[in-house]
Scaffold this active site. Sequence first.
Site, mmCIF file in Angstrom:
data_model
loop_
_atom_site.group_PDB
_atom_site.id
_atom_site.type_symbol
_atom_site.label_atom_id
_atom_site.label_comp_id
_atom_site.label_asym_id
_atom_site.label_seq_id
_atom_site.Cartn_x
_atom_site.Cartn_y
_atom_site.Cartn_z
ATOM 1 N N LYS A 1 0.850 -1.192 0.000
ATOM 2 C CA LYS A 1 0.000 0.000 0.000
ATOM 3 C C LYS A 1 0.886 1.243 0.000
ATOM 4 O O LYS A 1 1.991 1.197 0.521
ATOM 5 C CB LYS A 1 -0.904 0.006 1.239
ATOM 6 C CG LYS A 1 -1.712 -1.263 1.454
ATOM 7 C CD LYS A 1 -2.828 -1.408 0.466
ATOM 8 C CE LYS A 1 -3.668 -2.656 0.779
ATOM 9 N NZ LYS A 1 -4.792 -2.831 -0.130
ATOM 10 N N HIS B 1 -6.476 -13.579 -7.623
ATOM 11 C CA HIS B 1 -7.272 -12.566 -6.930
ATOM 12 C C HIS B 1 -8.693 -12.623 -7.467
ATOM 13 O O HIS B 1 -8.908 -12.850 -8.658
ATOM 14 C CB HIS B 1 -6.678 -11.170 -7.140
ATOM 15 C CG HIS B 1 -7.193 -10.168 -6.153
ATOM 16 N ND1 HIS B 1 -8.474 -9.649 -6.215
ATOM 17 C CD2 HIS B 1 -6.617 -9.593 -5.067
ATOM 18 C CE1 HIS B 1 -8.653 -8.799 -5.216
ATOM 19 N NE2 HIS B 1 -7.539 -8.757 -4.502
#
EC number: 4.1.1.39
Length: 475
Positions: free
Chosen positions: A175, A294
């Site tokens: 992040k 994902h």
Amino acid sequence: MSPQTETKAGVGFKAGVKDYRLTYYTPEYETKETDILAAFRMTPQPGVPPEEAGAAVAAESSTGTWTTVWTDGLTSLDRYKGRCYDIEPVAGEENQYIAYVAYPLDLFEEGSVTNLFTSIVGNVFGFKALRALRLEDLRIPPSYVKTFQGPPHGIQVERDKLNKYGRPLLGCTIKPKLGLSAKNYGRAVYECLRGGLDFTKDDENVNSQPFMRWRDRFLFVAEAIFKSQAETGEIKGHYSNATAGTSEEMLKRAACARELGVPIIMHDYLTGGFTANTSLAHYCRDNGLLLHIHRAMHAVIDRQKNHGMHFRVLAKASRLSGGDHIHAGTVVGKLEGEREVTSGFVDSLRDDYIERDRSRGIYFTQDWVSLPGVLPVASGGIHVWHMPALTEIFGDDSVLQFGGGTLGHPWGNAPGAVANRVASEACVQARNEGRDLAREGNEVIREASKWSPDLAAACEVWKEIKFEYETIDTL
């Protein structure tokens, strides 16, 4: 058309519209071992009998159409048609039913999740006679399972490749997910891996944007992997996202990862598509790469209780199409997931044989025969205080992935990674000693934090963080 042709076409044919249930509702049918079985939650329109609605689902997802056609006489409908063989009301829900449909295996192309889903969940979900329709579960017969390669490697081969046993694997999503340069991105990866994590990860929407082109990212990440491996003596990896605008570009990125010598890549299997995903899984097996999946976009399909498709079906699709990991919710984090339901599809991902168990949302017994298992990935809003529950729920054969729960550590990425590794090993040791993590988990973490300043700091930061919302998709 000659008169002779007209006569042949017209023999036994009566034009018009007839009820689906006259042909496709067959409660006397005994299912075959080779049938693909589906459980649909259906909400008929007012005035539509459930038998007619269930038959319509069977018809429109197999051989039927809205009117009688003369070409029905040119084939054997009894051989090829789907059959609604049972209907049961949903307890506590008005005008909702579970319709069970059996499909002959010959309706489906071998080794194609794309064809399987195009048939079973294609046009029928827009059918006007139904207010809502949801595919709750599928039974894939062994004879069809064996037409798929499945995961490139599977759980045991991955453990052997990584030389890591007896504990959950630990990961971290880098992040901020967008905006970092490739060099700074690689730096973040290095700090997490040297601190004790097994993997770091691209987020689902990290592809090849102007601020960070894919090749630059792959190169800096590879440098971070090899440097951290040299320092720790452990095999490390980063899920480099190979998802791209074309399948050709996706495979080019996978080839670059192989040439760099990294162990694993990643794909967004729903937005990328099942055909592309299966191609990538075949490439990964042929070239020794692990494949992380994902599930971006899944909640558009599976979040609503009465319409769409349950994630347990998408999980089975991922095992067929191919992936060594797939995101599977957390139960305790920020993302949707009820414990019993989650444990049901987690077992469907990992185990070779799963018994029918409606208390966990498993409608059919599933035999995966020789298809390798998939590691479930717990990710989304989790931190060190969740470690005991995650260890108890997911067990050793899992990946526990802490993004903010690593990078949000007050002392930086490496201490955040240390905190997670210490917490995980403390929980595994406590479990192996016979302690009850459900009851003693917080005490286990407190004890470990006494000799780990990194864990103590993490415990202080996240001691009040909880995500207490009611689950929408319940049994």
